[in-house]
Design a protein around this motif. Structure first.
Motif, mmCIF file in Angstrom:
data_model
loop_
_atom_site.group_PDB
_atom_site.id
_atom_site.type_symbol
_atom_site.label_atom_id
_atom_site.label_comp_id
_atom_site.label_asym_id
_atom_site.label_seq_id
_atom_site.Cartn_x
_atom_site.Cartn_y
_atom_site.Cartn_z
ATOM 1 N N UNK A 20 -1.297 5.601 -86.550
ATOM 2 C CA UNK A 20 0.040 5.202 -86.138
ATOM 3 C C UNK A 20 0.250 5.420 -84.662
ATOM 4 N N UNK A 21 0.910 4.420 -83.995
ATOM 5 C CA UNK A 21 1.143 4.529 -82.565
ATOM 6 C C UNK A 21 2.445 5.252 -82.251
ATOM 7 N N UNK A 22 3.288 5.451 -83.236
ATOM 8 C CA UNK A 22 4.546 6.146 -82.985
ATOM 9 C C UNK A 22 4.966 6.859 -84.260
ATOM 10 N N UNK A 23 5.762 7.861 -84.108
ATOM 11 C CA UNK A 23 6.215 8.595 -85.291
ATOM 12 C C UNK A 23 7.328 7.847 -86.015
ATOM 13 N N UNK A 24 7.936 6.829 -85.340
ATOM 14 C CA UNK A 24 9.057 6.143 -85.929
ATOM 15 C C UNK A 24 8.600 4.877 -86.649
ATOM 16 N N UNK A 25 9.379 4.412 -87.612
ATOM 17 C CA UNK A 25 9.140 3.132 -88.264
ATOM 18 C C UNK A 25 10.443 2.362 -88.292
ATOM 19 N N UNK A 50 -5.568 -10.091 -83.010
ATOM 20 C CA UNK A 50 -5.224 -9.663 -84.364
ATOM 21 C C UNK A 50 -3.881 -10.231 -84.778
ATOM 22 N N UNK A 51 -3.659 -10.254 -86.101
ATOM 23 C CA UNK A 51 -2.370 -10.624 -86.687
ATOM 24 C C UNK A 51 -2.018 -9.556 -87.708
ATOM 25 N N UNK A 52 -0.789 -9.064 -87.636
ATOM 26 C CA UNK A 52 -0.338 -8.010 -88.540
ATOM 27 C C UNK A 52 0.686 -8.581 -89.520
ATOM 28 N N UNK A 53 0.544 -8.191 -90.780
ATOM 29 C CA UNK A 53 1.479 -8.580 -91.839
ATOM 30 C C UNK A 53 2.200 -7.330 -92.311
ATOM 31 N N UNK A 54 3.544 -7.382 -92.325
ATOM 32 C CA UNK A 54 4.330 -6.246 -92.806
ATOM 33 C C UNK A 54 4.863 -6.571 -94.202
ATOM 34 N N UNK A 55 4.820 -5.579 -95.083
ATOM 35 C CA UNK A 55 5.304 -5.745 -96.464
ATOM 36 C C UNK A 55 5.552 -4.371 -97.046
ATOM 37 N N UNK A 83 -6.683 -9.512 -99.745
ATOM 38 C CA UNK A 83 -6.836 -8.907 -101.071
ATOM 39 C C UNK A 83 -6.371 -7.472 -101.015
ATOM 40 N N UNK A 84 -5.961 -6.938 -102.144
ATOM 41 C CA UNK A 84 -5.560 -5.544 -102.226
ATOM 42 C C UNK A 84 -4.085 -5.343 -101.940
ATOM 43 N N UNK A 85 -3.670 -4.082 -102.105
ATOM 44 C CA UNK A 85 -2.268 -3.716 -101.942
ATOM 45 C C UNK A 85 -1.999 -3.173 -100.551
ATOM 46 N N UNK A 86 -0.769 -3.305 -100.120
ATOM 47 C CA UNK A 86 -0.352 -2.803 -98.816
ATOM 48 C C UNK A 86 -0.326 -1.271 -98.864
ATOM 49 N N UNK A 87 -0.935 -0.598 -97.902
ATOM 50 C CA UNK A 87 -0.966 0.865 -97.917
ATOM 51 C C UNK A 87 0.383 1.467 -97.516
ATOM 52 N N UNK A 88 0.429 2.776 -97.482
ATOM 53 C CA UNK A 88 1.673 3.476 -97.167
ATOM 54 C C UNK A 88 2.194 3.132 -95.783
ATOM 55 N N UNK A 89 1.310 2.739 -94.866
ATOM 56 C CA UNK A 89 1.750 2.397 -93.507
ATOM 57 C C UNK A 89 2.649 1.171 -93.507
ATOM 58 N N UNK A 90 2.607 0.367 -94.568
ATOM 59 C CA UNK A 90 3.486 -0.787 -94.652
ATOM 60 C C UNK A 90 2.985 -2.018 -93.940
ATOM 61 N N UNK A 174 0.734 0.154 -87.618
ATOM 62 C CA UNK A 174 1.964 0.860 -87.984
ATOM 63 C C UNK A 174 3.128 -0.109 -87.847
ATOM 64 N N UNK A 175 4.184 0.120 -88.593
ATOM 65 C CA UNK A 175 5.355 -0.738 -88.464
ATOM 66 C C UNK A 175 5.888 -0.653 -87.041
ATOM 67 N N UNK A 176 6.355 -1.768 -86.542
ATOM 68 C CA UNK A 176 6.787 -1.821 -85.147
ATOM 69 C C UNK A 176 8.014 -0.954 -84.919
ATOM 70 N N UNK A 177 8.075 -0.359 -83.740
ATOM 71 C CA UNK A 177 9.135 0.598 -83.408
ATOM 72 C C UNK A 177 10.501 -0.055 -83.511
ATOM 73 N N UNK A 178 11.356 0.553 -84.320
ATOM 74 C CA UNK A 178 12.729 0.063 -84.405
ATOM 75 C C UNK A 178 13.709 1.203 -84.440
ATOM 76 N N UNK A 179 13.173 2.439 -84.569
ATOM 77 C CA UNK A 179 14.027 3.620 -84.561
ATOM 78 C C UNK A 179 15.015 3.667 -85.699
#
Length: 932
Positions: A20-25, A50-55, A83-90, A174-179
């Motif tokens: 993770x690049x930041x402690x916030x999600x 790269x391309x990131x998918x959030x879920x 394939x596979x499930x999205x991990x805890x990082x989202x 990691x999910x992008x910073x949104x605070x």
């Protein structure tokens, strides 16, 4: 950069999690997966695409697809099935190779559900209608922001709080910073309790150290790197709006490391992108300017989500002053970088780099110590050197952690190159300029969020072909001991020995060599005097178990070795394949403890293969390790040769004398010195050998050893001129020194495999030798004149009547038998009369290879003129013997002959020698032979 070219990209799906690049999600997390981050263009060669998918965590993406569309015509050009499930990082991250994602004007990407329907179709740098594929007929939605050819390396476009933002430092994994607040412009946090009184540049100063040491200051900047965890206990802060320019020497840096102390209770809650004020005391810690806080309130967050400064381009070579100008700032290295050492990658996550397409060379492997060329090489190494770190001080090996940057299936080797740099700050510590990642990285960090490497020095299954009929090699077996504890230096137990042995056996059998000099094998006489070659025998048994019974044999223990107590705990040895070579005479050793008391005594064996008789000498000179005993000419002079250079020089001189005696005893000039000389190519001990006429065969400069980030050869194959002329090829098989310690038998258990890679810490060297062969063999009687016009004519106890002539370039090898009539050779490649009776004169002129007349009986004069290497040994000559003008060869030997008539020698260089066996001359001896 890829603009309009259709590209079929390959890549892997990377599951984000630990990096993770930041402690916030962000609080923005739709129930339906969406594209949250993309990177497709940057300054220089596109990298880290790269391309990131959030879920939501746990969402099953099996069957979903990422389809890339070309805006020029609207067709899809790459499809990635997830394939596979999205991990805890989202999030999940799909990475692409260099130029794998097209650069717009416009282009697009569709996220497609498992049922084939389109979840979203986004375009960038404009919009267009898709033609074909799952988005056929749909018009894309332009995200409204773009990357260009000036976008810094490590940046990306991110969707935060439902809005696509301008390029900023990527947050792949990691999910992008949104605070937790979808508002892209959050209210500033109150930081009025700290009043700024200095800029970061004023604290840094324009020199190597801060001008404000010990004075409390308050500075303001944006957090660019977060290394609160992993041991560094700090953050990097940089002035808002700075960066983006190449560092001119003498300019004060706009970045600084803030040391939060080891007391984690006072560590503030901050994130990358926070604008902060910091109060603290400046100081220099091991060459790094840092600001140390006194309490938690010394760091105040003024604003969140601030745009990070553009990285400063960092182009090497660059001196310390230039690097000081961007110390602790975000940087983007420019140009090619080559891996120069990986020894500490397994332990500390460190990779030493060299700017350019080559690893750093050892200066004294290129030029004489202290010479302008060597000094220039050392200076250039310093300017080109840079270290990639993992953002931690943790000893990964002792902590049982897997290292970053490589894995058991993807080794990182010296000679590989950087593919792309992750977001980094330039730091300094432990006497190295370091690229620290903006957050600590580990084995699970997605490639898009860290520095990545590409294979440019791949492993090979064997040495490069060296040609020849015979292959001779040197191999360091890394303290192969069959005893444990006490003075033993190898494996801790039988299990460790089994692992070590498996790697060594695999490597030696893959060498394809017929004779191998070994170094660092247990000297079993120190542990079991009744079986002085116990370890060697065990190794040979293992080799034969793998290669087949009888494939290998070993040279027996030389009787000349000193008493056991005077020998080292390691020794040299020689193994060979009896199907390819046969031993000649007894093994020999050099016994002179006034010189060899702190090294391994050389061991020698003479072999015969076809028409070639040659001697192999296994060597291991005194190491460079310093100690209190390194005084006088053994003290390290700082010229690159290290400690005990004086002893190594004396050992090299002793070795020359030993080999001269071997040549006299074996009556063969063909000698190969193999082993670990603990001296680089141009150092003094090697020069002693060169001055004695020996030739270094590794002229291609492939390194056998890597130390301190520099590559060079401590291991050598050094040949006598006559044998050097028979060399078909040479290779250094780079299986050991260029590999990480992780692959060693006692390295990281997860990396172990019973293969050749990192079987030792020295690379083996292999030499191919052309063995002369008879093209014509004559036995029995031959009537009439005999002319050898080409090839090699071998007379094996033959009787030849009539004169005999050997043409230029042809060769004669006569063993026993008789020849009637004169024998004349003009310009032969090889001329040997061994135990042959000749009635009539013998004339040999202008030979390009060895001339050997030994134990022959010749009636009539013998004239040997204008040849390159001459040995007249134990012959009986009725008539004068004339030896004139033989120059350019290794030696002219006139020894133990009986001459009825004048013995005359003149114009020979080197001067003739009798090797302590004077000639019997019934007529006068004149000229250079008067003393013989």
């Amino acid at each position: 950069m890829l603009r309009r070219r259709i590209f079929s990209a390959l890549g892997v799906l990377v599951v984000g999690g630990a990096g993770a690049l930041t402690a916030q999600t962000t609080a923005f997390a739709a129930d339906t997966p969406f594209i949250s981050e993309i990177h497709y263009d940057n300054v220089g060669t596109d990298s880290g695409e790269a391309i990131e998918i959030e879920a939501p965590a746990g969402f099953d993406l099996t069957g979903w697809q990422i389809v890339l569309y070309n805006g020029n015509g609207g067709a899809p050009y790459n499809t990635r099935t997830l394939s596979g499930s999205v991990p805890d990082a989202g999030v999940v991250v799909a990475t692409y190779p260099v130029d794998g994602i097209q650069n717009g004007s416009p282009d697009g990407v569709a996220l497609v559900r498992a049922d084939g329907t389109v979840a979203e179709f986004l375009t960038y740098e404009g919009t267009f209608t898709a033609v074909g594929g799952p988005a056929n007929g749909l018009t894309g939605t332009d995200i409204g922001v773009a990357e260009t050819s000036t976008t810094p390396v490590g940046f990306s476009l991110q969707k935060i709080g439902g809005t696509w933002r301008e390029a900023a430092a990527n947050s792949f994994g990691t999910r992008n910073t949104g605070g937790g607040n979808p508002d892209p412009d959050p209210d500033p946090t109150d930081c009025d309790s700290l009043v700024v009184d200095h800029t970061i540049a004023e604290v840094q100063g324009t020199g190597a150290g801060t001008p404000l040491a010990g004075t409390r200051v308050v500075v303001e900047g944006v957090v660019t790197a977060d290394e609160r965890t992993g041991g560094y206990n700090g953050i990097y802060v940089q002035t808002v709006g700075s960066g983006g320019q190449a560092p001119p020497a003498g300019r004060a840096s706009d970045g600084i490391f803030v040391y939060l102390t080891s007391n984690t209770a006072i560590h503030p809650s901050v994130a990358i992108g926070d604008r902060v004020r910091v109060g603290g005391t400046p100081s220099e810690f091991s060459g790094l300017t840092e600001l140390t806080i006194g309490g938690k309130n010394d760091v105040q967050v003024c604003e969140q989500g601030v745009a990070l400064p553009a990285p400063a381009p960092l182009s090497l070579p660059l001196d310390d002053a230039g690097r000081e100008s961007v110390e602790s700032m975000l940087v983007a290295p420019i140009g090619q970088f080559t891996v120069s050492e990986v020894y500490n990658t397994n332990r500390y996550g460190e990779v030493v780099l060299a700017a350019g397409d080559k690893a750093l060379p050892n200066p004294t492997d290129l030029a004489r110590p202290g010479s302008p060329a060597a000094l220039q090489a050392a200076a250039d190494n310093k300017l080109r050197r840079l270290l990639v770190d993992d953002g931690k001080t943790t000893n990964l090996s002792t902590a049982g952690l897997m290292p970053p940057y490589f894995s058991p299936g993807n080794p990182l080797r010296v000679g590989d190159t950087v593919e792309s740099f992750g977001p980094s700050v330039l730091s300094y510590g432990f006497n190295e300029w370091r690229l620290q990642p903006t957050v600590p990285v580990d084995a699970n960090t997605p490639p898009a969020a860290r520095t990545t490497f590409k294979v440019t020095n791949p492993r090979t299954t064997g040495p490069q072909p060296v040609g020849g009929d015979l292959k001779l090699a040197s191999f360091n077996v890394l303290n192969y001991f069959v005893h444990f504890g006490g003075d033993a230096r190898g494996a801790d137990d039988e299990a460790g020995l089994a692992k070590q042995g498996a790697k060594i056996v695999s490597a030696i059998n893959a060498l394809g060599a017929d004779v191998v000099a070994l170094e660092e094998i247990e000297n079993s006489v120190r542990f079991n005097p009744a079986d002085p070659q116990q370890a060697l025998k065990r190794l040979v048994t293992a080799l034969n178990t793998a290669a087949g019974a009888g494939t290998w044999d070993y040279v027996r223990y030389p009787a000349q070795l000193p008493p056991a107590a005077q020998q080292d705990f390691i020794t040299t040895a020689i193994i060979f394949k009896p199907a390819k070579v046969q031993t000649v005479g007894e093994p020999r050793a050099l016994n002179d403890e006034t010189v060899w008391f702190n090294a391994r005594e050389p061991i020698a064996q003479t072999f015969k293969s076809g028409l070639l008789t040659f001697t192999v000498v296994a060597n291991h000179l005194k190491s460079k390790s310093t100690s209190d005993a390194a005084v006088g000419d053994n003290a390290d002079k700082g010229d690159g040769q290290g400690a005990f250079n004086g002893d190594r020089v004396r050992q090299a001189r002793s070795l020359v004398g030993f080999v001269n005696q071997l040549k006299a005893d074996t009556r063969s000039e063909d000698v190969l010195l193999l082993g670990d000389f603990n001296a680089y190519t141009f150092e003094d001990p090697m020069q002693v050998l060169y001055d004695a006429g020996y030739r270094d065969l590794n002229t291609a400069g492939k390194a056998t050893y890597v130390f301190g980030g520099e590559s060079g050869s401590l291991d050598h194959a050094v040949a006598s001129p006559s044998l050097a002329a028979r060399v078909a090829g040479v290779d250094v098989w780079q299986i050991n020194a260029h590999e990480s310690f992780a692959f060693e038998y006692d390295g990281n258990p997860a990396f172990y495999a019973p293969n050749p890679y990192r079987a030792s810490d020295h690379n083996p060297i292999v030499v191919g030798i052309n063995v002369p062969k008879c093209t014509t063999t004559i036995t029995g009687r031959h009537n009439g004149p005999l002319t050898v016009s080409s090839g090699i004519a071998c007379l094996d106890n033959a009787t030849v009547s009539g004169p005999m002539a050997v043409a230029a370039g042809a060769s004669l090898v006569a063993t026993g038998g008789t020849i009637s009539g004169p024998v004349t050779a003009n310009g032969p490649a090889l001329f040997i009369l061994s135990g042959t009776t000749v009635s009539g004169p013998v004339t040999v002129n202008g030979a390009t290879g060895p001339v050997l007349i030994e134990k022959a009986k010749i009636s009539g004069p013998v004239t040997v003129t204008g040849n390159q290497g001459v040995r007249l040994d134990g012959a009986t000559v009725s008539g004068p013997l004339t030896v004139n003008g033989n120059t350019g060869g290794p030696s002219v030997v006139v020894a133990g002959n009986t001459v009825s008539g004048l013995l005359s020698c003149s114009g020979n260089s080197p001067e003739p020698a009798d090797e302590g066996r004077p000639n019997t001359v019934r007529g006068p001896a004149a000229g250079q032979c008067a003393r013989l």
